[in-house]
Design a protein around this motif. Structure first.
Motif, PDB file in Angstrom:
ATOM      1  N   CYS A  37      46.252  66.185 -16.447  1.00 33.62           N
ATOM      2  CA  CYS A  37      45.888  67.504 -16.979  1.00 33.62           C
ATOM      3  C   CYS A  37      44.596  68.013 -16.350  1.00 33.62           C
ATOM      4  O   CYS A  37      44.472  69.206 -16.057  1.00 33.62           O
ATOM      5  CB  CYS A  37      45.744  67.445 -18.498  1.00 33.62           C
ATOM      6  SG  CYS A  37      47.313  67.327 -19.356  1.00 33.62           S
ATOM      7  N   ARG A  38      43.652  67.114 -16.111  1.00 33.12           N
ATOM      8  CA  ARG A  38      42.395  67.525 -15.479  1.00 33.12           C
ATOM      9  C   ARG A  38      42.655  68.060 -14.073  1.00 33.12           C
ATOM     10  O   ARG A  38      42.122  69.091 -13.673  1.00 33.12           O
ATOM     11  CB  ARG A  38      41.403  66.360 -15.423  1.00 33.12           C
ATOM     12  CG  ARG A  38      40.034  66.755 -14.845  1.00 33.12           C
ATOM     13  CD  ARG A  38      39.174  65.551 -14.526  1.00 33.12           C
ATOM     14  NE  ARG A  38      39.835  64.548 -13.701  1.00 33.12           N
ATOM     15  CZ  ARG A  38      40.022  64.663 -12.382  1.00 33.12           C
ATOM     16  NH1 ARG A  38      39.632  65.742 -11.736  1.00 33.12           N
ATOM     17  NH2 ARG A  38      40.620  63.711 -11.712  1.00 33.12           N
ATOM     18  N   VAL A  39      43.510  67.364 -13.313  1.00 36.43           N
ATOM     19  CA  VAL A  39      43.843  67.814 -11.961  1.00 36.43           C
ATOM     20  C   VAL A  39      44.572  69.155 -12.014  1.00 36.43           C
ATOM     21  O   VAL A  39      44.269  70.066 -11.236  1.00 36.43           O
ATOM     22  CB  VAL A  39      44.701  66.755 -11.222  1.00 36.43           C
ATOM     23  CG1 VAL A  39      45.270  67.314  -9.930  1.00 36.43           C
ATOM     24  CG2 VAL A  39      43.877  65.517 -10.943  1.00 36.43           C
ATOM     25  N   LYS A  41      44.312  71.457 -14.251  1.00 40.82           N
ATOM     26  CA  LYS A  41      43.341  72.490 -14.613  1.00 40.82           C
ATOM     27  C   LYS A  41      42.442  72.823 -13.418  1.00 40.82           C
ATOM     28  O   LYS A  41      42.201  74.001 -13.118  1.00 40.82           O
ATOM     29  CB  LYS A  41      42.481  72.035 -15.785  1.00 40.82           C
ATOM     30  CG  LYS A  41      41.455  73.072 -16.190  1.00 40.82           C
ATOM     31  CD  LYS A  41      40.563  72.575 -17.290  1.00 40.82           C
ATOM     32  CE  LYS A  41      39.478  73.612 -17.561  1.00 40.82           C
ATOM     33  NZ  LYS A  41      38.467  73.102 -18.448  1.00 40.82           N
ATOM     34  N   ASP A  42      41.949  71.798 -12.723  1.00 43.12           N
ATOM     35  CA  ASP A  42      41.075  72.020 -11.568  1.00 43.12           C
ATOM     36  C   ASP A  42      41.777  72.792 -10.455  1.00 43.12           C
ATOM     37  O   ASP A  42      41.155  73.579  -9.746  1.00 43.12           O
ATOM     38  CB  ASP A  42      40.557  70.688 -11.008  1.00 43.12           C
ATOM     39  CG  ASP A  42      39.601  69.998 -11.961  1.00 43.12           C
ATOM     40  OD1 ASP A  42      39.119  70.645 -12.914  1.00 43.12           O
ATOM     41  OD2 ASP A  42      39.337  68.791 -11.752  1.00 43.12           O
ATOM     42  N   GLU A  43      43.071  72.581 -10.298  1.00 46.17           N
ATOM     43  CA  GLU A  43      43.838  73.253  -9.250  1.00 46.17           C
ATOM     44  C   GLU A  43      44.381  74.605  -9.696  1.00 46.17           C
ATOM     45  O   GLU A  43      44.998  75.310  -8.914  1.00 46.17           O
ATOM     46  CB  GLU A  43      44.990  72.357  -8.773  1.00 46.17           C
ATOM     47  CG  GLU A  43      44.538  71.085  -8.088  1.00 46.17           C
ATOM     48  CD  GLU A  43      43.908  71.339  -6.729  1.00 46.17           C
ATOM     49  OE1 GLU A  43      44.307  72.311  -6.052  1.00 46.17           O
ATOM     50  OE2 GLU A  43      43.022  70.567  -6.340  1.00 46.17           O
ATOM     51  N   GLY A  44      44.189  74.960 -10.974  1.00 49.36           N
ATOM     52  CA  GLY A  44      44.575  76.279 -11.458  1.00 49.36           C
ATOM     53  C   GLY A  44      46.003  76.411 -11.938  1.00 49.36           C
ATOM     54  O   GLY A  44      46.513  77.524 -12.056  1.00 49.36           O
ATOM     55  N   ASP A  48      43.840  75.275 -19.693  1.00 47.60           N
ATOM     56  CA  ASP A  48      42.926  74.286 -20.248  1.00 47.60           C
ATOM     57  C   ASP A  48      43.731  73.191 -20.929  1.00 47.60           C
ATOM     58  O   ASP A  48      44.951  73.309 -21.089  1.00 47.60           O
ATOM     59  CB  ASP A  48      41.984  74.956 -21.264  1.00 47.60           C
ATOM     60  CG  ASP A  48      40.725  74.150 -21.524  1.00 47.60           C
ATOM     61  OD1 ASP A  48      40.513  73.126 -20.833  1.00 47.60           O
ATOM     62  OD2 ASP A  48      39.951  74.539 -22.409  1.00 47.60           O
ATOM     63  N   LEU A 113      43.508  61.906  -8.846  1.00 51.34           N
ATOM     64  CA  LEU A 113      43.010  62.940  -7.943  1.00 51.34           C
ATOM     65  C   LEU A 113      44.170  63.756  -7.383  1.00 51.34           C
ATOM     66  O   LEU A 113      45.316  63.292  -7.364  1.00 51.34           O
ATOM     67  CB  LEU A 113      42.251  62.309  -6.765  1.00 51.34           C
ATOM     68  CG  LEU A 113      41.087  61.390  -7.072  1.00 51.34           C
ATOM     69  CD1 LEU A 113      40.585  60.737  -5.792  1.00 51.34           C
ATOM     70  CD2 LEU A 113      39.969  62.153  -7.747  1.00 51.34           C
ATOM     71  N   SER A 114      43.854  64.943  -6.880  1.00 49.85           N
ATOM     72  CA  SER A 114      44.863  65.731  -6.171  1.00 49.85           C
ATOM     73  C   SER A 114      44.941  65.223  -4.731  1.00 49.85           C
ATOM     74  O   SER A 114      44.073  64.482  -4.265  1.00 49.85           O
ATOM     75  CB  SER A 114      44.488  67.211  -6.190  1.00 49.85           C
ATOM     76  OG  SER A 114      43.369  67.444  -5.379  1.00 49.85           O
ATOM     77  N   GLU A 117      41.800  66.130  -2.736  1.00 49.34           N
ATOM     78  CA  GLU A 117      40.647  65.265  -3.012  1.00 49.34           C
ATOM     79  C   GLU A 117      40.820  63.905  -2.350  1.00 49.34           C
ATOM     80  O   GLU A 117      39.849  63.328  -1.857  1.00 49.34           O
ATOM     81  CB  GLU A 117      40.463  65.092  -4.522  1.00 49.34           C
ATOM     82  CG  GLU A 117      40.050  66.347  -5.246  1.00 49.34           C
ATOM     83  CD  GLU A 117      40.051  66.181  -6.752  1.00 49.34           C
ATOM     84  OE1 GLU A 117      39.081  66.638  -7.387  1.00 49.34           O
ATOM     85  OE2 GLU A 117      41.016  65.599  -7.293  1.00 49.34           O
TER      86      GLU A 117
END
Length: 132
Positions: A37-39, A41-44, A48, A113-114, A117
């Motif tokens: 979920c963090r990845v 969110k970071d990638e759009g 949230d 990580l994506s 990254e």
């Protein structure tokens, strides 16, 4: 009830919620699902996410994202590595969905990580899923 693949369960819940045009979806929490979920969110790909403590395992509440005219931001969500067939890749072999228009989510020794990254940090790992 125990799940044999919590990652696939979370991805399926998100996929189904996107098809039904829901704004929020919940899934059982785990560290790996929270990392995915963090990845996202970071990638759009999502707006949230929040981890809610319920006294047990916890719940991940994911806030989905749509375009300005209601079009899908996420068109496909595919699980690549699964319990029956793990998929590990070095940094050179990490998949590039649609030549970089999508992302691959990779579990590494530095966390989830994506693919971008991973290339920046020159590290490979288990390719969990791809998002288009």
């Amino acid at each position: 009830m125990s799940l044999s693949d919590p990652i696939a369960d979370m991805l399926t819940r998100i996929r189904n919620a996107l098809r039904s045009r829901h704004k929020i979806v919940t899934a059982p929490a785990s560290k790996i699902c929270e990392g995915i979920c963090r990845v996202l969110k970071d990638e759009g790909y999502i707006m949230d996410y929040k981890r809610i403590d319920d006294g047990k395992q916890g719940i991940l509440r994911v806030y989905l994202k749509y375009g300005p005219l209601g079009e899908d931001v996420v068109t496909e969500l595919n699980r690549l590595s699964r319990p029956g067939r793990r998929l590990y890749s070095g940094v050179a072999g990490i998949p590039r969905p649609i030549d970089g228009l999508g992302i691959s989510v990779v579990s590494t020794s530095l966390g989830v990580l994506s693919d971008r990254e991973c290339r920046e940090k020159n590290i490979g790992g288990e390719v969990l899923c791809e998002v288009l």
